[in-house]
Motif scaffolding. Structure first.
Motif, PDB file in Angstrom:
ATOM      1  N   PRO A  37      38.524  46.162  53.060  1.00  0.00           N
ATOM      2  CA  PRO A  37      38.868  44.992  52.234  1.00  0.00           C
ATOM      3  C   PRO A  37      38.749  43.716  53.057  1.00  0.00           C
ATOM      4  O   PRO A  37      39.239  43.654  54.180  1.00  0.00           O
ATOM      5  CB  PRO A  37      40.318  45.260  51.842  1.00  0.00           C
ATOM      6  CG  PRO A  37      40.860  46.151  52.898  1.00  0.00           C
ATOM      7  CD  PRO A  37      39.696  46.956  53.434  1.00  0.00           C
ATOM      8  N   PHE A  38      38.068  42.730  52.510  1.00  0.00           N
ATOM      9  CA  PHE A  38      37.983  41.448  53.209  1.00  0.00           C
ATOM     10  C   PHE A  38      37.893  40.304  52.213  1.00  0.00           C
ATOM     11  O   PHE A  38      37.533  40.487  51.056  1.00  0.00           O
ATOM     12  CB  PHE A  38      36.798  41.416  54.187  1.00  0.00           C
ATOM     13  CG  PHE A  38      35.442  41.311  53.530  1.00  0.00           C
ATOM     14  CD1 PHE A  38      34.816  42.438  53.034  1.00  0.00           C
ATOM     15  CD2 PHE A  38      34.797  40.080  53.424  1.00  0.00           C
ATOM     16  CE1 PHE A  38      33.564  42.349  52.438  1.00  0.00           C
ATOM     17  CE2 PHE A  38      33.546  39.977  52.828  1.00  0.00           C
ATOM     18  CZ  PHE A  38      32.928  41.114  52.335  1.00  0.00           C
ATOM     19  N   ALA A  39      38.286  39.147  52.706  1.00  0.00           N
ATOM     20  CA  ALA A  39      38.182  37.923  51.909  1.00  0.00           C
ATOM     21  C   ALA A  39      37.319  36.949  52.676  1.00  0.00           C
ATOM     22  O   ALA A  39      37.184  37.036  53.900  1.00  0.00           O
ATOM     23  CB  ALA A  39      39.562  37.321  51.673  1.00  0.00           C
ATOM     24  N   ARG A  40      36.722  36.030  51.957  1.00  0.00           N
ATOM     25  CA  ARG A  40      35.976  34.973  52.615  1.00  0.00           C
ATOM     26  C   ARG A  40      36.907  33.808  52.909  1.00  0.00           C
ATOM     27  O   ARG A  40      37.763  33.476  52.097  1.00  0.00           O
ATOM     28  CB  ARG A  40      34.848  34.482  51.724  1.00  0.00           C
ATOM     29  CG  ARG A  40      33.660  35.414  51.700  1.00  0.00           C
ATOM     30  CD  ARG A  40      32.660  34.919  50.708  1.00  0.00           C
ATOM     31  NE  ARG A  40      31.388  35.626  50.848  1.00  0.00           N
ATOM     32  CZ  ARG A  40      30.422  35.542  49.952  1.00  0.00           C
ATOM     33  NH1 ARG A  40      30.571  34.794  48.885  1.00  0.00           N
ATOM     34  NH2 ARG A  40      29.304  36.202  50.130  1.00  0.00           N
ATOM     35  N   ALA A  41      36.676  33.193  54.052  1.00  0.00           N
ATOM     36  CA  ALA A  41      37.429  31.981  54.385  1.00  0.00           C
ATOM     37  C   ALA A  41      37.173  30.924  53.309  1.00  0.00           C
ATOM     38  O   ALA A  41      36.122  30.916  52.671  1.00  0.00           O
ATOM     39  CB  ALA A  41      36.987  31.464  55.747  1.00  0.00           C
TER      40      ALA A  41
END
Ligand code: CU
Length: 156
Positions: A37-41
């Motif tokens: 799981p990751f989010a963009r800055a």
């Protein structure tokens, strides 16, 4: 008396940055496997952010992602990119089906989770908790790492 307020402020800041990055960004819940799981800055002042991950259903029964929430945003919507009059737009969907044996990618060209009314910008290297709720599997809290604005699935 100012000290209690100061402690509360410190505590909130710590919630966003103090979770160490785990080498294995993998989670198991019932027959579901949630990967990377990751989010963009986000740029300063942005009110929305996007979260991506992969879900594998390794079981024999269908499940469904029905809800998500995080303390760092007022709301989380399930979005899908779709062609609308020749233009790709995102629209809210109530749930995402997870069929037995199938993988569903939440990526910039398909499904994603939209963080609504972010309480603070997402900065590269930080992590935040996100709770995913599945119709059968129930709820799990995962840790989402913030990656650069152009981050794509599978690239670290
Ligand atoms: Cu969206």
């Amino acid at each position: 008396m100012r000290r209690p307020l100061a402690w509360i402020t410190l505590g909130m800041a710590a919630a966003l940055v103090a979770m160490p990055a785990s080498a294995e960004d993998r989670y198991r819940l019932d027959s579901l496997r949630i990967d990377h799981p990751f989010a963009r800055a986000t740029p300063p002042g942005a009110k929305t952010g996007a979260v991506f991950f992969t879900v594998d259903n390794v079981g024999n029964t269908e499940d469904r992602l029905v809800h998500a929430s995080t303390p760092i945003a007022v709301g989380v919507a399930i979005h899908q990119m779709a062609l609308d009059g020749g233009v790709m737009r995102m629209r809210a969907v109530p749930s995402v089906d997870l069929m037995p044996g199938a993988r569903v990618e939440f990526n910039p060209s398909g499904y994603h989770l939209m963080l609504l009314d972010l309480k603070q910008p997402l900065k590269v290297g930080e992590r935040f908790p996100l709770t995913l709720t599945f119709e059968h599997g129930g709820a799990i809290q995962i840790s989402v790492g913030v990656e650069s604005m152009g981050a794509v699935q599978g690239a670290q």
